[in-house]
Design an enzyme around this catalytic site. Structure first.
Site, PDB file in Angstrom:
ATOM      1  N   ALA A  69       9.979   2.475  -1.149  1.00 33.00           N
ATOM      2  CA  ALA A  69       9.853   3.370  -2.303  1.00 33.00           C
ATOM      3  C   ALA A  69      10.947   4.430  -2.296  1.00 33.00           C
ATOM      4  O   ALA A  69      11.542   4.735  -3.337  1.00 33.00           O
ATOM      5  CB  ALA A  69       8.475   4.029  -2.315  1.00 33.00           C
ATOM      6  N   LEU A 105       6.402   0.977   5.881  1.00 36.25           N
ATOM      7  CA  LEU A 105       7.396   0.129   5.216  1.00 36.25           C
ATOM      8  C   LEU A 105       7.417   0.349   3.707  1.00 36.25           C
ATOM      9  O   LEU A 105       8.481   0.362   3.084  1.00 36.25           O
ATOM     10  CB  LEU A 105       7.151  -1.349   5.518  1.00 36.25           C
ATOM     11  N   CYS A 106       6.250   0.514   3.109  1.00 37.72           N
ATOM     12  CA  CYS A 106       6.187   0.727   1.661  1.00 37.72           C
ATOM     13  C   CYS A 106       6.831   2.056   1.283  1.00 37.72           C
ATOM     14  O   CYS A 106       7.518   2.150   0.261  1.00 37.72           O
ATOM     15  CB  CYS A 106       4.744   0.653   1.170  1.00 37.72           C
ATOM     16  N   THR A 107       6.621   3.071   2.106  1.00 37.76           N
ATOM     17  CA  THR A 107       7.247   4.367   1.836  1.00 37.76           C
ATOM     18  C   THR A 107       8.761   4.254   1.972  1.00 37.76           C
ATOM     19  O   THR A 107       9.498   4.793   1.142  1.00 37.76           O
ATOM     20  CB  THR A 107       6.680   5.445   2.777  1.00 37.76           C
ATOM     21  N   ALA A 127       0.820  -1.212   0.000  1.00 37.83           N
ATOM     22  CA  ALA A 127       0.000   0.000   0.000  1.00 37.83           C
ATOM     23  C   ALA A 127       0.853   1.262   0.000  1.00 37.83           C
ATOM     24  O   ALA A 127       1.782   1.387   0.802  1.00 37.83           O
ATOM     25  CB  ALA A 127      -0.926   0.030   1.210  1.00 37.83           C
TER      26      ALA A 127
END
Length: 161
Positions: free
Chosen positions: A53, A48-50, A43
């Protein structure tokens, strides 16, 4: 209980055609002719995804110098991807797979264990695809802190600068 697809190095990359941030589309056919790095994440705008990214953003030159096109794929709708790109200054393509079909074809959608409970969702995964559409790297359950180091080692990339 459904069984997850498991791809391996040497397999042909599953075809896809997805909408992207900024209103375009990206497909495996469009990526042919140069290597690509596909990373599947749960998401946009989550911690964690940020981090993942932004690590890819901060090392984007390393991938570009090696000829890789970087494509992030999540189940997010395009407006959320647009916001993620704008807020984080992401220089690569983000695509939305709201149907989960592409993620399932890559084995990046399925049953996983989250905090002791079996749930269905995105399995954080990364794939490198060569210019002919063949997988040269397959990594399921990617560890966010070690992602860049793993890619440098497995793809033979040198750090920026």
């Amino acid at each position: 209980m459904t069984e997850n697809v498991t791809l391996a190095v040497g397999d042909p990359a599953p075809d896809f055609d997805l909408p992207t941030a900024g209103g375009g589309r990206v497909s495996l056919a469009e990526l042919r002719g140069a290597p690509a790095l596909l990373w599947f994440y749960p998401a946009a705008n989550t911690s964690l995804c940020t981090r993942q990214a932004c690590d890819l953003r901060d090392h984007h030159r390393m991938f570009a110098d090696a000829g890789y096109r970087v494509v992030g794929i999540s189940p997010d709708p395009v407006p959320e991807l647009d916001r993620f790109v704008a807020e984080q200054g992401l220089p690569y393509t983000l695509a939305g797979d709201e149907s989960h079909e592409t993620m399932a074809a890559y084995g990046a959608w399925g049953e996983k264990n989250m905090y002791g409970k079996v749930v269905e969702g995105v399995i954080r995964s990364t794939f490198a695809v060569d210019a002919d559409g063949i997988l040269t790297l397959v990594k399921y359950r990617v560890g966010t802190p070690s992602h860049i180091t793993l890619l440098q080692k497995r793809l033979g990339l040198t750090a920026d600068g």
